[in-house]
Scaffold this motif. Sequence first.
Motif, PDB file in Angstrom:
ATOM      1  N   ARG A 123       6.980  -3.285   2.329  1.00 39.15           N
ATOM      2  CA  ARG A 123       7.229  -4.016   1.089  1.00 39.15           C
ATOM      3  C   ARG A 123       8.609  -4.676   1.142  1.00 39.15           C
ATOM      4  NH1 ARG A 123       4.570  -3.281  -3.658  1.00 39.15           N
ATOM      5  NH2 ARG A 123       5.701  -5.223  -4.132  1.00 39.15           N
TER       6      ARG A 123
ATOM      7  N   GLY B 244       8.755  -8.017   2.738  1.00 37.81           N
ATOM      8  CA  GLY B 244       8.046  -9.096   2.059  1.00 37.81           C
ATOM      9  C   GLY B 244       6.534  -9.021   2.052  1.00 37.81           C
ATOM     10  N   CYS B 245       5.950  -7.907   2.538  1.00 40.01           N
ATOM     11  CA  CYS B 245       4.491  -7.770   2.480  1.00 40.01           C
ATOM     12  C   CYS B 245       4.034  -7.577   1.038  1.00 40.01           C
ATOM     13  CB  CYS B 245       4.033  -6.563   3.299  1.00 40.01           C
ATOM     14  SG  CYS B 245       4.184  -6.735   5.087  1.00 40.01           S
ATOM     15  N   THR B 246       2.851  -8.055   0.728  1.00 38.42           N
ATOM     16  CA  THR B 246       2.249  -7.749  -0.572  1.00 38.42           C
ATOM     17  C   THR B 246       1.968  -6.253  -0.631  1.00 38.42           C
ATOM     18  OG1 THR B 246      -0.025  -8.038   0.198  1.00 38.42           O
ATOM     19  CG2 THR B 246       1.130 -10.015  -0.613  1.00 38.42           C
ATOM     20  N   ALA B 247       1.711  -5.751  -1.834  1.00 35.48           N
ATOM     21  CA  ALA B 247       1.421  -4.319  -1.988  1.00 35.48           C
ATOM     22  C   ALA B 247       0.210  -3.917  -1.160  1.00 35.48           C
ATOM     23  CB  ALA B 247       1.207  -3.991  -3.459  1.00 35.48           C
ATOM     24  N   ASP B 248      -0.838  -4.736  -1.190  1.00 33.10           N
ATOM     25  CA  ASP B 248      -2.051  -4.415  -0.429  1.00 33.10           C
ATOM     26  C   ASP B 248      -1.784  -4.432   1.075  1.00 33.10           C
ATOM     27  OD1 ASP B 248      -3.535  -4.058  -2.707  1.00 33.10           O
ATOM     28  OD2 ASP B 248      -4.483  -6.045  -2.635  1.00 33.10           O
ATOM     29  N   ASP B 249      -1.070  -5.447   1.540  1.00 28.19           N
ATOM     30  CA  ASP B 249      -0.797  -5.548   2.970  1.00 28.19           C
ATOM     31  C   ASP B 249       0.125  -4.426   3.445  1.00 28.19           C
ATOM     32  OD1 ASP B 249      -2.412  -7.737   3.142  1.00 28.19           O
ATOM     33  OD2 ASP B 249      -0.818  -9.203   3.490  1.00 28.19           O
TER      34      ASP B 249
ATOM     35  N   ASP C 253       4.377 -12.439   4.890  1.00 30.15           N
ATOM     36  CA  ASP C 253       3.475 -12.986   3.872  1.00 30.15           C
ATOM     37  C   ASP C 253       2.442 -13.928   4.483  1.00 30.15           C
ATOM     38  OD1 ASP C 253       5.232 -14.959   4.614  1.00 30.15           O
ATOM     39  OD2 ASP C 253       5.640 -15.672   2.576  1.00 30.15           O
TER      40      ASP C 253
ATOM     41  N   GLN D  41      -0.823 -15.825   5.837  1.00 30.95           N
ATOM     42  CA  GLN D  41      -2.128 -16.115   5.236  1.00 30.95           C
ATOM     43  C   GLN D  41      -3.175 -16.232   6.344  1.00 30.95           C
ATOM     44  OE1 GLN D  41      -2.411 -16.206   1.756  1.00 30.95           O
ATOM     45  NE2 GLN D  41      -0.293 -15.478   2.001  1.00 30.95           N
TER      46      GLN D  41
END
Length: 364
Positions: A20, A23-28, A67, A69
């Motif tokens: 986190r 910079g990762c999303t919570a899910d990632d 982050d 995609q």
Amino acid sequence: MSTRLFSYDELYAFSETIFRSIGCTADDARLAARVLLSADLRGVDSHGIARLSGYVRLWDAQRVKADAQVRVLHETPSTATVDGDSGLGLVVAPKAMQIAIDKAKQVGSGWVSVQNSNHFGIAGYHAIMALEHDMIGIALTNASPLVAPTFSVERLLGTNPICVAVPAGSEPPFVADMATTTAANGKLEILQRKNGVAPHGWIQDKEGAPATDPHELKAGGALLPLGGDREHGSHKGYALGAVVDILSAVLSGANYGPWVPPFPAYVPMPTGMPGKGIGHFFGALRVDAFRPAAEFKEHMDNWIRRFRSATPISGQERVLIPGDPERESETQRRTGGMPLLEPVVADLRFLSEKFSIPMPPGRA
């Protein structure tokens, strides 16, 4: 060398927070931590929490996008090529494997090649994803060139692992997870931390002579393909590693051979790179596309029991099935904790200070 025990939960929470923080999303972040720690649980210590600081250094060097995609570049009903957008392989790979599973649900099998990714942890996690769907899972990846093909002094291939996971009924699944080298580079790293000596057949020096110093790669030496030398079948290990490289990278548009990006962030990137990032290849085969799943799993149980009951050679307790040692390790480590060597603990302390995150306490 001393070790310290840590519970799965405290290492998971620490890893998730680190992901986190970059910079990762919570899910990632949850996914990356789960994939990472699956290696420690299964006893593959070289690919677990010991790699966390390496992923952070790749992020620091702007070689990994937290982050990213993930997107499909090209697809048919049963195939897809995926661009990982320079993301963490720990996140890109399971997302690509899920695409393969979804395609298999529709048409019987799914095949996904991946470009523009990074180191994806242990192959076993991704292949095992297929099991709960009564599918056979396949996971391959190429890696940075540390391996000399048979008769070569040049390092042209990675350790290029292969994993095949097969569901069973009442028996545990068959999970063959292996590098295409005699030993994975991570095992050399463990020997380096322990000041150990490598067995014959693992590495060669820069002149191609057999070597046992686990630091030999830093002096220009190379890992050896599965088999060690020509007389013991290293040409077969070389061929297997080449197949992984071709399916993972030549097919997907990733870098291959000597151009695969190195995992250590301080190692310069190769020049003249023909593709994008590291490549993976995933397959999912729906068992009932071939025969009824219950019938297949009944026969897998029979296969497993017969092989496990094979008469062992003198001095050996029993014959193992691929996946047995990892499963036993997971059972033990979930309850008894995961042992980390002091250099790995020191890496975690560094990350704790870097991101102002409490260090998991563990126990002696």
